[in-house]
Design an enzyme around this catalytic site. Sequence first.
Site, short mmCIF file in Angstrom:
data_model
loop_
_atom_site.label_atom_id
_atom_site.label_comp_id
_atom_site.label_asym_id
_atom_site.label_seq_id
_atom_site.Cartn_x
_atom_site.Cartn_y
_atom_site.Cartn_z
NE ARG A 93 73.01 -38.96 28.38
CZ ARG A 93 73.71 -39.47 29.38
NH1 ARG A 93 75.01 -39.21 29.47
NH2 ARG A 93 73.14 -40.23 30.30
NE ARG A 142 79.28 -34.03 27.17
CZ ARG A 142 78.82 -35.28 27.09
NH1 ARG A 142 77.98 -35.74 27.98
NH2 ARG A 142 79.21 -36.07 26.10
CG HIS A 171 80.80 -36.93 32.18
ND1 HIS A 171 80.05 -37.88 31.51
CD2 HIS A 171 80.05 -35.80 32.19
CE1 HIS A 171 78.89 -37.33 31.14
NE2 HIS A 171 78.87 -36.08 31.53
CG ASP A 173 81.87 -40.42 35.79
OD1 ASP A 173 82.28 -40.08 34.66
OD2 ASP A 173 80.73 -40.93 35.96
CB CYS A 267 79.17 -44.15 33.06
SG CYS A 267 80.67 -43.25 32.80
N1 ARG Z 1 77.36 -41.23 25.74
C1 ARG Z 1 77.24 -40.68 27.06
C2 ARG Z 1 77.54 -39.19 27.01
O1 ARG Z 1 78.39 -38.78 26.26
C3 ARG Z 1 78.15 -41.36 28.00
C4 ARG Z 1 77.99 -40.90 29.41
C5 ARG Z 1 78.94 -41.52 30.37
N2 ARG Z 1 78.62 -41.14 31.69
C6 ARG Z 1 79.49 -40.74 32.62
N3 ARG Z 1 79.05 -40.56 33.82
N4 ARG Z 1 80.74 -40.45 32.35
O2 ARG Z 1 76.93 -38.40 27.69
#
Ligand code: ARG
Length: 273
Positions: A93, A142, A171, A173, A267
């Site tokens: 990312r 993360r 995450h 959220d 998200c």
């Molecule tokens: N595939 C993305 C990741 O794993 C999804 C992100 C979802 N975003 C969030 N704010 N929870 O990073």
Amino acid sequence: MDENPRRKTILMCPPDHFGVAYVINPWMEGQTARTDPSEARKQWLALKALIEPLAEVAVLAPQPALPDLVFTANAGFAIDRQVVVSRFRCPERRGEEPFFRAFFAARGFDVIDPPDDLHFEGAGDALHDAARDLIWVGHGFRSHEDIAPFLEARFSTRAVSLALADPRFYHLDTCLCPLPGGYLMYFPGAFDPASRARIEAIVPEGKRIRVEAADAEAFCCNAVALDGTVILNQASPALQERLREAGLTPLLTPLTQFIKAGGAAKCLTLEIQ
Ligand code: ARG
């Protein structure tokens, strides 16, 4: 004097290049190339249509080869004109960072980097609880634990650090959502015991909306709260009732295509002012 609350602006990015191209969370396992682009577009447009009467929507241009750019919550964390931009943990990312940064710079934000190589995934892991003026900050999968004191200093706002304990809720959220009126919707099973105790020490019992595993697994905590409306993928009748008791109006809109990538309503949005 203007008595209306300030109309918020929400950043979204159309799913033109959305898909599951790699696996960086448990939801993505077995989903590679299994999303349906026209269904994803339909779901995204329906979410946008629910938000538009409640807030301005700013649109970020989609970019080829960045399938997760739709998840604008991960652009950074902003209060007023200050933004701390993300430094993604997953190399997959990192290519999104310049696009998010350019967006904030063009909008005149004071753009701040996270300190010394610390990972930070924006409003995925940092949630402003406006009712009690504090920032809930998640770590464990993360974002780095030391991000919480950094945000506290930069925004002169108390930050409360929470350790995430279940990889499906990687995450903050995905398992916690501050709501108007001081309510807090959360899935206790996603946190370690000390963090659960921290939440319970700050949020009085009557303001806690504890959700069951089935609702949490349907991403109910990944909700967009605007004024008294709570937009979410799914919620059991019991949870909908609990939200109504809190004076809130749940609006359900399916986001199943995005759940294949590990994200839902929250998200796909970022409050930027
Ligand atoms: N595939 C993305 C990741 O794993 C999804 C992100 C979802 N975003 C969030 N704010 N929870 O990073």
